[in-house]
Design a protein around this motif. Structure first.
Motif, PDB file in Angstrom:
ATOM      1  N   THR A  83       0.836  -1.194   0.000  1.00  0.00           N
ATOM      2  CA  THR A  83       0.000   0.000   0.000  1.00  0.00           C
ATOM      3  C   THR A  83       0.871   1.245   0.000  1.00  0.00           C
ATOM      4  O   THR A  83       1.997   1.219   0.513  1.00  0.00           O
ATOM      5  CB  THR A  83      -0.923   0.029   1.229  1.00  0.00           C
ATOM      6  N   ASP A 114      -0.130   3.841   1.607  1.00  0.00           N
ATOM      7  CA  ASP A 114      -0.465   4.458   2.887  1.00  0.00           C
ATOM      8  C   ASP A 114       0.192   3.667   4.011  1.00  0.00           C
ATOM      9  O   ASP A 114      -0.304   2.611   4.410  1.00  0.00           O
ATOM     10  CB  ASP A 114      -1.984   4.483   3.073  1.00  0.00           C
ATOM     11  N   HIS A 137       0.219   3.824   7.138  1.00  0.00           N
ATOM     12  CA  HIS A 137      -0.603   3.515   8.307  1.00  0.00           C
ATOM     13  C   HIS A 137      -1.553   2.350   8.056  1.00  0.00           C
ATOM     14  O   HIS A 137      -2.124   1.796   8.990  1.00  0.00           O
ATOM     15  CB  HIS A 137      -1.418   4.736   8.728  1.00  0.00           C
ATOM     16  N   ARG A 138      -1.732   1.973   6.791  1.00  0.00           N
ATOM     17  CA  ARG A 138      -2.685   0.923   6.436  1.00  0.00           C
ATOM     18  C   ARG A 138      -2.006  -0.367   5.978  1.00  0.00           C
ATOM     19  O   ARG A 138      -2.651  -1.227   5.406  1.00  0.00           O
ATOM     20  CB  ARG A 138      -3.628   1.420   5.324  1.00  0.00           C
ATOM     21  N   THR A 178      -0.433  -4.064   5.696  1.00  0.00           N
ATOM     22  CA  THR A 178      -0.979  -5.336   6.172  1.00  0.00           C
ATOM     23  C   THR A 178       0.102  -6.351   6.523  1.00  0.00           C
ATOM     24  O   THR A 178      -0.174  -7.525   6.688  1.00  0.00           O
ATOM     25  CB  THR A 178      -1.909  -5.956   5.113  1.00  0.00           C
ATOM     26  N   ILE A 195      -8.023   4.743  10.939  1.00  0.00           N
ATOM     27  CA  ILE A 195      -7.514   3.432  10.537  1.00  0.00           C
ATOM     28  C   ILE A 195      -8.271   2.359  11.313  1.00  0.00           C
ATOM     29  O   ILE A 195      -8.417   2.437  12.533  1.00  0.00           O
ATOM     30  CB  ILE A 195      -5.995   3.311  10.808  1.00  0.00           C
ATOM     31  N   ARG A 196      -8.740   1.363  10.604  1.00  0.00           N
ATOM     32  CA  ARG A 196      -9.471   0.264  11.239  1.00  0.00           C
ATOM     33  C   ARG A 196      -8.603  -0.994  11.238  1.00  0.00           C
ATOM     34  O   ARG A 196      -8.050  -1.376  10.211  1.00  0.00           O
ATOM     35  CB  ARG A 196     -10.768  -0.015  10.497  1.00  0.00           C
ATOM     36  N   THR A 213      -3.532   0.548  15.613  1.00  0.00           N
ATOM     37  CA  THR A 213      -4.757   1.033  16.238  1.00  0.00           C
ATOM     38  C   THR A 213      -4.916   0.471  17.641  1.00  0.00           C
ATOM     39  O   THR A 213      -5.480   1.138  18.516  1.00  0.00           O
ATOM     40  CB  THR A 213      -5.993   0.656  15.395  1.00  0.00           C
ATOM     41  N   THR A 258      -7.046   7.835   1.948  1.00  0.00           N
ATOM     42  CA  THR A 258      -5.918   6.924   1.764  1.00  0.00           C
ATOM     43  C   THR A 258      -4.763   7.684   1.140  1.00  0.00           C
ATOM     44  O   THR A 258      -4.903   8.259   0.051  1.00  0.00           O
ATOM     45  CB  THR A 258      -6.301   5.741   0.854  1.00  0.00           C
TER      46      THR A 258
END
Length: 511
Positions: free
Chosen positions: A47, A49, A51-52, A54, A125-126, A131, A179
């Motif tokens: 990604t 981003d 912060h996102r 995986t 952010i989920r 988180t 994003t």
């Protein structure tokens, strides 16, 4: 590289490696040479981003940095925070921001920027381990331009380690509200040209806060899933690459190539479908029959040869969280097909009448496990998938057994959090939903005292074993090979290519 090994692998210690002597590379006495493009291939970039993300974290650190950093041995050192302090009760963290750090757009990093990043993670952010930390925040304050005070609802012991992956971006980064598409970080290299699954080109940042660094003009990350990087290493098309054990031996005969391990380990395991188990795999006796059928030593020898470590834990001897008594009590340490068949009879299961659906990444070792399961008489439908395909299929929970591995992590919590009911990427472990286990992990995380925290994590691990959620096969240490012209570089504790006291900011190329 195949995703299954070089992108998620690990080991024991350099001294144990068959190429240990070959791996020792003296640091250069000559002055570093400036310029050149380092061609690097270990992990991908999933990604734009940070912060996102995986889990693929072998690229981001080139252009974004955290308040802290992991040393090559796994300790914590200052990064964007030049100093940090934790209150005696473990609830208040104070970070002193390093002076004159610039974002890639020229702006000076301030405490307000750090607060904005923490708030973005907390509110936008989920899921994920970032988180988990930020949701513990009671208050995030910037009393002055260089001080950040983070007040937690309760102690959160992993925070300093996790802060190494809480990457600080300019709030002016395009896509900040949704994003991020063009991250503006503080790292030694900038976010250049990204072709997903192909390449990522990162030009040097001339205003980097470590004065005089980086030495390289750019780093080009090869993101392709190449099965064997050996030819590219020999030809000079790659300077640094992760190499699987089965491809390593021929490279060790080349004096121009040097192999060294990542410090942390990758652990291999057999998971069951814990979210929606189909009969008879809702019966612990059937799961244990599978465990007894597997020759863990043979599988791990296949993965990593004599350097592999066979255990029933997610860490290895020498790690503070390793428990010798639990290791010694491993009922699956040696295969026992007779016991496996007896358990199936007790459960009233005729293997010839039950087809098993097995999921794995595309690699060789799962095939060995499948053959061991077939020896019990089961018909096995084994589906080997790439990373995206495996994640999609695992999330459908229409399978029985999953054969996977998980790579180095900045803190033991990043392994346990994936076993929690709302943890990130839970599919590899069968989507465990266990409030008791969640509570045990939460108790460990909230314990400031190290000895009690270790005991709490062990209680959580014993819960995992008692419920037969999955079985650990063992560990290996991933290997990275570099060409002789690569100077000032060594692998870190995790896959990160950059940390405060090492990595690609200090790397240069001989002429």
């Amino acid at each position: 590289m195949t995703l299954s090994l070089p992108r998620r692998a690990a080991l024991r210690g350099v001294a144990a490696l068959p190429f240990a002597g070959h791996a020792a590379v003296a640091q250069p006495a000559a002055a570093p040479r400036r310029g050149g493009v380092l061609k690097y291939a270990t992990l991908g970039l999933d990604t734009s981003d940070p912060h996102r993300h995986t889990g693929a974290i072998g690229v981001q650190q080139a252009y974004v940095e955290g308040l802290t950093s992991l040393t090559a041995s796994g300790g914590v050192e200052p990064m964007l925070a030049e100093a940090f302090e934790v209150s005696p009760d473990g609830r208040v963290y104070t970070f002193r921001i390093r002076q004159d750090v610039r974002f890639h757009n020229g702006d000076i990093l301030t405490a307000a920027d750090v607060v904005a990043n923490m708030e973005r993670i907390r509110t936008k952010i989920r899921g994920g381990w970032l988180t988990t930390a930020m949701h513990q925040a009671e208050a995030i304050e910037a009393p002055d331009a260089r001080t950040v005070v983070l007040r937690l609802k309760e102690p959160f012991a992993p925070l300093l380690n996790l802060a190494s992956e809480l990457w600080i971006l300019s709030p002016k980064s395009p896509g900040w509200e949704e994003t991020i598409t063009q991250p503006i970080g503080t790292g030694p290299f900038t976010f250049g040209e990204w072709q997903p699954k192909v390449r990522f080109y990162a030009p040097a940042f001339p205003g980097y806060w470590q004065v005089g660094k980086p030495y390289l003009a750019a780093v080009e990350f090869d993101l392709r899933e190449v099965a064997d990087p050996g030819l590219a290493l020999r030809a000079g098309d790659l300077h640094v690459a992760a190499v699987t054990r089965d491809r390593l031996r021929p490279l060790l005969r080349d004096a121009a190539l040097h192999a060294r391990p990542i410090r942390d380990t990758t652990w291999y395991f057999v998971s069951f479908n814990n979210r929606r188990p189909a009969k008879p795999f809702d019966d612990a006796r059937v799961r244990r029959a599978i465990g007894h059928a597997i020759d863990k030593r043979a599988v791990m020898n296949f993965v990593a040869g004599r350097d592999a470590i066979v255990t029933n834990q997610m860490v290895i001897p020498g790690n503070i969280h390793f428990d010798q008594a639990t290791h010694d009590a491993d009922i699956f340490a040696k295969p026992d097909p007779q016991r496996a068949r007896a358990l199936l009879r007790e459960a009233g299961v005729d293997p010839a009448k039950r087809r098993l659906d097995v999921i794995s990444w595309q690699g060789a070792w799962p095939q060995a496990v499948v053959q061991m399961i077939k020896a019990l008489g089961f018909e096995v439908n084994h589906v080997a998938l790439d990373d995206i395909g495996a994640q999609r299929r695992l999330g459908q929970y229409d399978w029985d057994i999953a054969l996977f591995e998980s790579g180095p992590r900045a803190d033991i919590f990043l392994r346990y959090v994936r076993l929690m009911s709302d943890g990130p990427n839970p599919v590899l472990w069968g989507g465990i939903q266990d409030e008791v286990l969640d509570g045990l992990i939460d108790k460990a995380v909230a314990e400031p005292d190290q000895a009690r925290r270790v005991a709490n994590y062990l209680a959580a691990w014993k819960r995992v074993m008692a419920q037969d959620y999955f079985y650990v096969l063992g560990h290996e240490q991933s290997v990275i090979v570099n060409r002789d012209e690569v100077q000032g570089w060594e692998p870190g504790f995790t896959w990160s290519p950059h940390w405060a006291s090492g990595g690609i900011a200090r790397t240069w190329l001989k002429a």
